[in-house]
Scaffold this active site. Sequence first.
Site, PDB file in Angstrom:
ATOM      1  N   LYS A 146       0.793  -1.086   0.146  1.00 34.70           N
ATOM      2  CA  LYS A 146       0.029   0.028  -0.045  1.00 34.70           C
ATOM      3  C   LYS A 146       0.820   1.126   0.106  1.00 34.70           C
ATOM      4  CE  LYS A 146      -4.556  -1.939   1.280  1.00 34.70           C
ATOM      5  NZ  LYS A 146      -5.826  -1.571   2.106  1.00 34.70           N
ATOM      6  N   LYS A 191      -3.741 -10.426  -6.534  1.00 34.39           N
ATOM      7  CA  LYS A 191      -5.177 -10.900  -5.887  1.00 34.39           C
ATOM      8  C   LYS A 191      -6.413 -10.034  -6.407  1.00 34.39           C
ATOM      9  CE  LYS A 191      -5.893  -8.120  -1.866  1.00 34.39           C
ATOM     10  NZ  LYS A 191      -6.598  -8.045  -0.590  1.00 34.39           N
ATOM     11  N   LYS A 194     -10.827  -4.811  -4.898  1.00 34.32           N
ATOM     12  CA  LYS A 194     -11.947  -3.982  -5.078  1.00 34.32           C
ATOM     13  C   LYS A 194     -11.288  -2.495  -5.798  1.00 34.32           C
ATOM     14  CE  LYS A 194     -12.632  -3.180  -0.339  1.00 34.32           C
ATOM     15  NZ  LYS A 194     -13.116  -4.218   0.742  1.00 34.32           N
TER      16      LYS A 194
HETATM   17  P1  ATP Z   1      -8.493  -3.151  -0.432  1.00 30.13           P
HETATM   18  O1  ATP Z   1      -8.587  -4.256  -1.738  1.00 30.13           O
HETATM   19  O2  ATP Z   1      -9.559  -2.145  -0.449  1.00 30.13           O
HETATM   20  O3  ATP Z   1      -7.319  -3.194   0.301  1.00 30.13           O
HETATM   21  P2  ATP Z   1      -9.401  -5.584   0.604  1.00 30.13           P
HETATM   22  O4  ATP Z   1     -10.761  -6.079  -0.231  1.00 30.13           O
HETATM   23  O5  ATP Z   1      -8.299  -6.334   0.537  1.00 30.13           O
HETATM   24  O6  ATP Z   1      -9.499  -4.161   0.440  1.00 30.13           O
HETATM   25  P3  ATP Z   1     -11.082  -5.879   3.327  1.00 30.13           P
HETATM   26  O7  ATP Z   1     -12.132  -5.205   2.831  1.00 30.13           O
HETATM   27  O8  ATP Z   1     -10.639  -5.249   4.448  1.00 30.13           O
HETATM   28  O9  ATP Z   1      -9.867  -5.685   2.293  1.00 30.13           O
HETATM   29  O10 ATP Z   1     -11.078  -7.491   3.211  1.00 30.13           O
HETATM   30  C1  ATP Z   1     -12.158  -8.168   3.735  1.00 30.13           C
HETATM   31  C2  ATP Z   1     -11.952  -9.548   3.737  1.00 30.13           C
HETATM   32  O11 ATP Z   1     -12.002 -10.108   2.242  1.00 30.13           O
HETATM   33  C3  ATP Z   1     -10.862 -10.139   4.476  1.00 30.13           C
HETATM   34  O12 ATP Z   1     -10.732 -11.174   5.142  1.00 30.13           O
HETATM   35  C4  ATP Z   1      -9.841 -10.524   3.291  1.00 30.13           C
HETATM   36  O13 ATP Z   1      -8.922 -11.281   3.388  1.00 30.13           O
HETATM   37  C5  ATP Z   1     -10.848 -10.850   2.268  1.00 30.13           C
HETATM   38  N1  ATP Z   1     -10.254 -10.718   0.985  1.00 30.13           N
HETATM   39  C6  ATP Z   1      -9.664  -9.542   0.225  1.00 30.13           C
HETATM   40  N2  ATP Z   1      -9.421  -9.808  -1.221  1.00 30.13           N
HETATM   41  C7  ATP Z   1      -9.537 -11.267  -1.304  1.00 30.13           C
HETATM   42  C8  ATP Z   1      -9.257 -12.171  -2.443  1.00 30.13           C
HETATM   43  N3  ATP Z   1      -8.965 -11.671  -3.494  1.00 30.13           N
HETATM   44  N4  ATP Z   1      -9.513 -13.528  -2.247  1.00 30.13           N
HETATM   45  C9  ATP Z   1     -10.232 -13.820  -0.838  1.00 30.13           C
HETATM   46  N5  ATP Z   1     -10.357 -13.032   0.112  1.00 30.13           N
HETATM   47  C10 ATP Z   1      -9.977 -11.613   0.085  1.00 30.13           C
END
Ligand code: ATP
Length: 334
Positions: free
Chosen positions: A114, A196, A199
């Site tokens: 980040k 990965k 969003k």
């Molecule tokens: P950002 O992309 O804005 O950093 P994020 O989606 O990684 O956000 P959170 O919204 O806090 O972060 O994630 C919520 C949950 O979703 C967490 O348990 C995270 O591990 C899971 N998660 C996020 N991306 C993935 C993915 N590509 N595959 C599986 N689990 C995910």
Amino acid sequence: MEDKKILFSAIQPSGILTIGNYLGALKNFRKLQSDYNSVFSLADLHTLTVRQDPAVLRKNTYELAALYLACGIDPEESVLFVQSHVAAHAELTWILNTVCYPGELSRMTQFKDKSLKHEDNVNMGLMDYPVLMAADILLYQTDLVPIGADQKQHLELARDLAIRFNNRYGETFRVPEGYFGKTAARVMSLAEPDRKMSKSDSNLNAFISMNDDRDTIIRKFKRAVTDSGSSITASPEKPGITNLLTVYCAFTDKSLKEAEDEFEGKGYGDFKLAVGETVADVIDPIRLEKNRILEDKQYIDSVLKSGAERAERLAGRTLAKVYKKVGLVPRARG
Ligand code: ATP
Ligand code: LTN
């Protein structure tokens, strides 16, 4: 609350969630909630570590609350609350900061990623993010933390801080375990399957958002990057097909072998259409239900109000214990 083990997890209202968040987090939450005393949070304080538009953050918080409910989180059974509504989260973060070292935070993968992505805003909050997450977890004497694989390092830190604090001040925190789903703990981007699914990706075709309608979902899967060759089998040389198979299995609860057998002899086109339709069948009803719930803000506010009250009581007990252990003089009451 009944005498069950305690589960805690949270999601940031930092944008519209993807099917990665759904499979890595929400789907498991629904499955686990009744076996545990479950506490689910909207981690709004965490979102402030990258720049947010205040109006959009407010909107995303309601969106996420409605999505939790649409995905089957039962607000009677589980505690659903907004992190900033319970002051103990920020307060325990301060105490845990005093047992955490900068080197532990600067080497976190998410912090490094980040920092590169938001070069113009590498703030102290971004670095301290895992300590706030540790406070979230430890306040509830949590046994189990369902999270995606990307959060494993942060959970390790929470465990380390709990153990360190307990050693220094005496038994205070329960040391939590992580829970990672069997499939799809890490859903990859549809455009670059070695990254990965996120969003915040600028390429809208790289992810399936929980707000995408049926046609959009099917179109995005049709466009998903696949690999050379034509067999539909999972292997490290075929990250695109492997990712689509993983998603298909996670949505159908089939094993990899079952899915590979099902598509044997079929072309990539048919396969991608089948994955798209399968995902749409699950996601579309959730989106419609979420939009229905969103129309009743009063209902959402009442759920979050009672969630905050319940969370505050639970968190307050741990915080009082911590303050006492470290030697802070309690405020006189009455
Ligand atoms: P950002 O992309 O804005 O950093 P994020 O989606 O990684 O956000 P959170 O919204 O806090 O972060 O994630 C919520 C949950 O979703 C967490 O348990 C995270 O591990 C899971 N998660 C996020 N991306 C993935 C993915 N590509 N595959 C599986 N689990 C995910
Ligand atoms: N950082 C987490 C969201 C989060 C969380 C938590 C998850 C904040 N606090 C406590 C589990 C437990 C993420 O998934 N990106």
